[in-house]
Design a protein around this motif. Structure first.
Motif, PDB file in Angstrom:
ATOM      1  N   MET A   1       0.838  -1.191   0.000  1.00 53.61           N
ATOM      2  CA  MET A   1       0.000   0.000   0.000  1.00 53.61           C
ATOM      3  C   MET A   1       0.878   1.249   0.000  1.00 53.61           C
ATOM      4  N   THR A   2       0.464   2.224  -0.750  1.00 56.09           N
ATOM      5  CA  THR A   2       1.177   3.494  -0.805  1.00 56.09           C
ATOM      6  C   THR A   2       0.918   4.267   0.481  1.00 56.09           C
ATOM      7  N   ALA A   3       1.948   4.870   1.035  1.00 55.48           N
ATOM      8  CA  ALA A   3       1.765   5.683   2.243  1.00 55.48           C
ATOM      9  C   ALA A   3       0.915   6.898   1.907  1.00 55.48           C
ATOM     10  N   PRO A   4       0.034   7.330   2.836  1.00 58.22           N
ATOM     11  CA  PRO A   4      -0.782   8.503   2.551  1.00 58.22           C
ATOM     12  C   PRO A   4       0.115   9.721   2.312  1.00 58.22           C
ATOM     13  N   THR A   5      -0.228  10.493   1.299  1.00 51.89           N
ATOM     14  CA  THR A   5       0.522  11.710   1.047  1.00 51.89           C
ATOM     15  C   THR A   5       0.081  12.783   2.030  1.00 51.89           C
ATOM     16  N   ALA A   6       0.913  13.802   2.203  1.00 53.39           N
ATOM     17  CA  ALA A   6       0.571  14.897   3.117  1.00 53.39           C
ATOM     18  C   ALA A   6      -0.751  15.538   2.709  1.00 53.39           C
ATOM     19  N   ALA A   7      -0.982  15.675   1.386  1.00 53.97           N
ATOM     20  CA  ALA A   7      -2.229  16.288   0.918  1.00 53.97           C
ATOM     21  C   ALA A   7      -3.438  15.458   1.337  1.00 53.97           C
ATOM     22  N   LEU A   8      -3.348  14.126   1.190  1.00 52.36           N
ATOM     23  CA  LEU A   8      -4.467  13.279   1.596  1.00 52.36           C
ATOM     24  C   LEU A   8      -4.654  13.289   3.106  1.00 52.36           C
ATOM     25  N   ALA A   9      -3.569  13.280   3.864  1.00 55.67           N
ATOM     26  CA  ALA A   9      -3.678  13.278   5.329  1.00 55.67           C
ATOM     27  C   ALA A   9      -4.434  14.507   5.823  1.00 55.67           C
ATOM     28  N   GLN A  10      -4.291  15.631   5.118  1.00 50.11           N
ATOM     29  CA  GLN A  10      -4.970  16.867   5.520  1.00 50.11           C
ATOM     30  C   GLN A  10      -6.463  16.844   5.224  1.00 50.11           C
ATOM     31  N   LEU A  11      -6.934  15.854   4.495  1.00 49.01           N
ATOM     32  CA  LEU A  11      -8.345  15.787   4.114  1.00 49.01           C
ATOM     33  C   LEU A  11      -9.213  15.056   5.129  1.00 49.01           C
ATOM     34  N   THR A  12      -8.653  14.603   6.221  1.00 53.31           N
ATOM     35  CA  THR A  12      -9.419  13.887   7.228  1.00 53.31           C
ATOM     36  C   THR A  12     -10.681  14.670   7.573  1.00 53.31           C
ATOM     37  N   GLY A  13     -11.820  13.955   7.575  1.00 53.59           N
ATOM     38  CA  GLY A  13     -13.073  14.599   7.947  1.00 53.59           C
ATOM     39  C   GLY A  13     -14.274  13.911   7.335  1.00 53.59           C
ATOM     40  N   VAL A  14     -15.437  14.518   7.591  1.00 50.85           N
ATOM     41  CA  VAL A  14     -16.706  14.034   7.064  1.00 50.85           C
ATOM     42  C   VAL A  14     -17.135  14.986   5.955  1.00 50.85           C
ATOM     43  N   TYR A  15     -17.511  14.415   4.813  1.00 48.50           N
ATOM     44  CA  TYR A  15     -17.878  15.198   3.641  1.00 48.50           C
ATOM     45  C   TYR A  15     -19.270  14.795   3.149  1.00 48.50           C
ATOM     46  N   ALA A  16     -19.990  15.758   2.605  1.00 50.34           N
ATOM     47  CA  ALA A  16     -21.266  15.490   1.931  1.00 50.34           C
ATOM     48  C   ALA A  16     -21.054  15.721   0.442  1.00 50.34           C
ATOM     49  N   ILE A  17     -21.509  14.782  -0.371  1.00 53.68           N
ATOM     50  CA  ILE A  17     -21.422  14.963  -1.818  1.00 53.68           C
ATOM     51  C   ILE A  17     -22.387  16.073  -2.212  1.00 53.68           C
ATOM     52  N   ASP A  18     -21.899  17.003  -3.001  1.00 56.09           N
ATOM     53  CA  ASP A  18     -22.692  18.135  -3.473  1.00 56.09           C
ATOM     54  C   ASP A  18     -23.323  17.760  -4.822  1.00 56.09           C
ATOM     55  N   PRO A  19     -24.619  17.398  -4.830  1.00 56.50           N
ATOM     56  CA  PRO A  19     -25.221  16.935  -6.083  1.00 56.50           C
ATOM     57  C   PRO A  19     -25.303  18.006  -7.169  1.00 56.50           C
ATOM     58  N   SER A  20     -25.289  19.273  -6.791  1.00 55.25           N
ATOM     59  CA  SER A  20     -25.382  20.312  -7.811  1.00 55.25           C
ATOM     60  C   SER A  20     -24.045  20.542  -8.527  1.00 55.25           C
ATOM     61  N   HIS A  21     -22.968  19.960  -7.986  1.00 55.84           N
ATOM     62  CA  HIS A  21     -21.655  20.081  -8.625  1.00 55.84           C
ATOM     63  C   HIS A  21     -21.021  18.709  -8.865  1.00 55.84           C
ATOM     64  N   SER A  22     -21.835  17.672  -8.841  1.00 56.63           N
ATOM     65  CA  SER A  22     -21.368  16.303  -9.059  1.00 56.63           C
ATOM     66  C   SER A  22     -22.237  15.655 -10.131  1.00 56.63           C
ATOM     67  N   ARG A  23     -21.735  14.565 -10.679  1.00 58.47           N
ATOM     68  CA  ARG A  23     -22.498  13.823 -11.684  1.00 58.47           C
ATOM     69  C   ARG A  23     -22.301  12.336 -11.456  1.00 58.47           C
ATOM     70  N   ILE A  24     -23.412  11.619 -11.449  1.00 58.92           N
ATOM     71  CA  ILE A  24     -23.377  10.159 -11.468  1.00 58.92           C
ATOM     72  C   ILE A  24     -24.044   9.765 -12.778  1.00 58.92           C
ATOM     73  N   GLY A  25     -23.251   9.229 -13.687  1.00 61.54           N
ATOM     74  CA  GLY A  25     -23.765   8.943 -15.016  1.00 61.54           C
ATOM     75  C   GLY A  25     -23.481   7.529 -15.456  1.00 61.54           C
ATOM     76  N   PHE A  26     -23.924   7.238 -16.672  1.00 60.58           N
ATOM     77  CA  PHE A  26     -23.721   5.912 -17.245  1.00 60.58           C
ATOM     78  C   PHE A  26     -23.666   6.027 -18.764  1.00 60.58           C
ATOM     79  N   VAL A  27     -23.068   5.012 -19.363  1.00 59.56           N
ATOM     80  CA  VAL A  27     -22.978   4.919 -20.816  1.00 59.56           C
ATOM     81  C   VAL A  27     -23.334   3.490 -21.200  1.00 59.56           C
ATOM     82  N   ALA A  28     -24.227   3.348 -22.195  1.00 62.87           N
ATOM     83  CA  ALA A  28     -24.596   2.034 -22.722  1.00 62.87           C
ATOM     84  C   ALA A  28     -24.520   2.076 -24.238  1.00 62.87           C
ATOM     85  N   ARG A  29     -24.113   0.982 -24.833  1.00 63.48           N
ATOM     86  CA  ARG A  29     -24.121   0.865 -26.291  1.00 63.48           C
ATOM     87  C   ARG A  29     -25.562   0.703 -26.741  1.00 63.48           C
ATOM     88  N   HIS A  30     -25.932   1.395 -27.807  1.00 65.18           N
ATOM     89  CA  HIS A  30     -27.287   1.323 -28.351  1.00 65.18           C
ATOM     90  C   HIS A  30     -27.211   0.853 -29.796  1.00 65.18           C
TER      91      HIS A  30
END
Length: 186
Positions: A1-30
């Motif tokens: 496993m890669t050691a956590p980088t300093a940038a990732l270590a600083q992200l510790t916390g609880v986050y809420a996904i912001d649906p107005s600035h996020s996308r959950i999508g899909f692609v299917a062949r038609h």
């Protein structure tokens, strides 16, 4: 496993996904010759990230199946029906993480249980950390992008139509796409 980088270590916390600035999508062949892209417009998610021990990270996402949007009302109604998502019986699609593995300084694999139509299977989504920034309202935001290919038949989504030229109308393989902006809550 890669050691956590300093940038990732600083992200510790609880986050809420912001649906107005996020996308959950899909692609299917038609019709075996083109792709149909769509997204879900109503979802929520929570991320509990431990920068010192990334493997302790927890992610939950709940998607409202009725919010499917392919920019074609007739197709969307068909996708909501029992032929596809069976949203009256299974109104939600969920993902609950079971493992987080850092694979590089800004990449990780998020494994979890994906439930569609009441059928649950494990999936692993490779993600890239896109960065963090404080928005104009003073909120710390983090961004991630990832995608994974699933087989819709594994989730009981088996409807299809044969084409006169051979092949089928809708591919079995579906690419799920995630573009996530999450706001730190605590």
């Amino acid at each position: 496993m890669t050691a956590p980088t300093a940038a990732l270590a600083q992200l510790t916390g609880v986050y809420a996904i912001d649906p107005s600035h996020s996308r959950i999508g899909f692609v299917a062949r038609h019709a075996m010759v083109t792709k149909v892209r769509g997204s879900f417009n109503d979802f929520e998610g929570r991320v509990v990230f431990d920068g010192d021990d990334p493997s302790a990270t927890e992610v939950t996402v709940t998607i409202q199946a009725t919010s499917i949007d392919t920019r074609n009302a007739q197709r969307d109604e068909h996708l909501r029906s029992n032929d596809f998502l069976a949203m009256e019986t299974h109104p939600e699609i969920t993902f609950v993480s079971t493992a987080f593995r850092q694979t590089g300084p800004d990449t990780f694999d998020l494994t979890g249980d994906l439930t569609v139509r009441g059928v649950t299977h494990p999936v692993t989504v490779p993600f890239t950390y896109e960065g963090a920034a404080t928005d104009p309202f003073g909120n710390l935001r983090v961004g991630f992008e990832g995608s994974v290919t699933i087989n819709r038949r594994d989730y009981g989504v088996t409807w299809n139509a044969a084409l006169e030229t051979g092949g089928v109308l809708v591919s079995e393989k579906i690419v799920l796409e995630f573009e996530v902006s999450a706001i730190k809550q605590s």
